[in-house]
Design an enzyme around this catalytic site. Sequence first.
Site, short mmCIF file in Angstrom:
data_model
loop_
_atom_site.label_atom_id
_atom_site.label_comp_id
_atom_site.label_asym_id
_atom_site.label_seq_id
_atom_site.Cartn_x
_atom_site.Cartn_y
_atom_site.Cartn_z
CG ASN A 110 -1.91 -1.16 1.17
OD1 ASN A 110 -1.96 -1.88 0.17
ND2 ASN A 110 -2.67 -1.36 2.24
CG HIS A 156 -22.81 35.25 -30.45
ND1 HIS A 156 -23.46 34.72 -29.36
CD2 HIS A 156 -22.43 36.50 -30.09
CE1 HIS A 156 -23.48 35.62 -28.39
NE2 HIS A 156 -22.85 36.71 -28.80
CE LYS A 283 -13.73 15.44 -47.86
NZ LYS A 283 -14.76 15.88 -47.05
CD GLU A 290 -12.01 16.11 -38.87
OE1 GLU A 290 -12.56 16.88 -39.66
OE2 GLU A 290 -11.83 14.90 -39.13
CE LYS A 325 -1.05 1.26 -9.72
NZ LYS A 325 -2.33 1.08 -8.94
N1 ARG Z 1 -1.64 -3.60 -7.42
C1 ARG Z 1 -2.09 -2.90 -6.28
C2 ARG Z 1 -2.57 -1.48 -6.67
O1 ARG Z 1 -2.23 -1.06 -7.70
C3 ARG Z 1 -0.99 -2.78 -5.29
C4 ARG Z 1 -1.43 -2.60 -3.87
C5 ARG Z 1 -1.99 -3.89 -3.37
N2 ARG Z 1 -2.36 -3.81 -1.99
C6 ARG Z 1 -3.10 -4.68 -1.40
N3 ARG Z 1 -3.42 -4.49 -0.15
N4 ARG Z 1 -3.62 -5.72 -2.02
O2 ARG Z 1 -3.26 -0.82 -5.94
#
Ligand code: ARG
Length: 458
Positions: A110, A156, A283, A290, A325
């Site tokens: 974590n 406008h 064209k 775009e 992510k």
């Molecule tokens: N792959 C996890 C994430 O991106 C990593 C942390 C995992 N932690 C856990 N307590 N399972 O968040």
Amino acid sequence: MSLWGGRFQDGSSAMFRTVNDSLPFDRVLASQDIRGSIAWARAIAKAGVLSQDEHQQLEEALKALLVKADAGELDFDASSEEDIHSFVEATLIEQLGDVARKLHTGRSRNDQVATDFRLWTREHVELLVEDVEAVIASLVGNADVNQDVILPGYTHLQRAQPVRYPHWCLAYVEMLKRDLSRLHDLKARLNQCPLGSGALAGTTYPIDRQAIAEELGFDSPCINSLDAVSDRDYVLELLFVASTSMMHLSRMAEDLIFYNSGEAGFIQLGDAVTSGSSLMPQKKNPDALELMRGKCGRVFGSLQALLVTMKGLPLAYNKDMQEDKEGLFDATNQWHICLRIACEVVDSIKLDSERCAKAAREGYANATELADYLVDKGIPFRTAHDISGRVVLDALEKKKAIEELTITELKVYSDVIEEDVYPVLQLEYLVNKRDILGGTGIKPVLAALENAKASFIK
Ligand code: ARG
């Protein structure tokens, strides 16, 4: 081997692996994860968890792994590990055995993932700053070689008042400068180190958190362990900056698509950033522009997605947060691509100054000037506005520009109008009259251009 197997009797199902594993996407954090581990190994060695020799072995192996990671030589596809943290640890255990099994002492994935992702974000903020600066440099460069071009300004989408082309370019420069300042702000705010926060409550080992923070280039350690492992504000902030900047690029694209249209014909775009039609040979489509406009959808979507993911989460870490992510990776990549292509598009712009000026002259863009002229002659503005409006109506009926009306025709509306009205109605005159700070007159525009050149042209 998983990092947490001891308590389990049965293995994970294939579908659970599919939903749970993050190695397919968090592999891009390899370098950050290894650097974080180098700092952690040093910290636990200082805390007495590792002997000098063990620390040396670990650090050497980690540094060798870092070289491979940075060279893109890690073989993730052959791995069955759950995430990048397990991958790095498993690779070390395979090489060093029990010494590597000590690395995770006092640490949790974590605080590890929170550290890795902050490092990644900080590094990408730096790259994105360069990308934004490059677009500014392109706009400034294009403005500089087209200083004298005047085109219609719109409100406008109706021709309103003429503006200098560099004034248009510099409007986008201002927006991008704000994007830059937002990037700098967020970098300063995110630059605190979560490592040492453990799973949620801090670690029991006497870790020098200040030293780890410094080693990894952070300004200071995070203050509260619960917050440290569960804060994703910096991800949201970068998504917001990306979204806002994509909105700016999209507005610029929209302007340029219109300027490039057959109807306006103000600019021509380079062949390198346009495409043809499979059916219609004539064209030349503004696809790059775009797509700059179109890609806003997914970038804004990533911001929205993470806000929704985070909103109901109790403290501290929850697996929901793994969803932070892919959205950021995609949004920053799309933003990066759009910033790079924006440079190419802007560099390719060729202006048709004749057409720009003609369009700027048409559409009664000098009606305000006529009103101001009347004000100079002592007529109250509201009355002058009305007179000028009636002149426009008359000119429209006669299919003429205001300046094409004879002095007798003009005097019907006000006998203060004299021959000296004609120079006032000329394009250059009315543009340059807007000589005030921030206006489109040549003086303020050149001053703004010089400032921008000094800051952004290397
Ligand atoms: N792959 C996890 C994430 O991106 C990593 C942390 C995992 N932690 C856990 N307590 N399972 O968040």
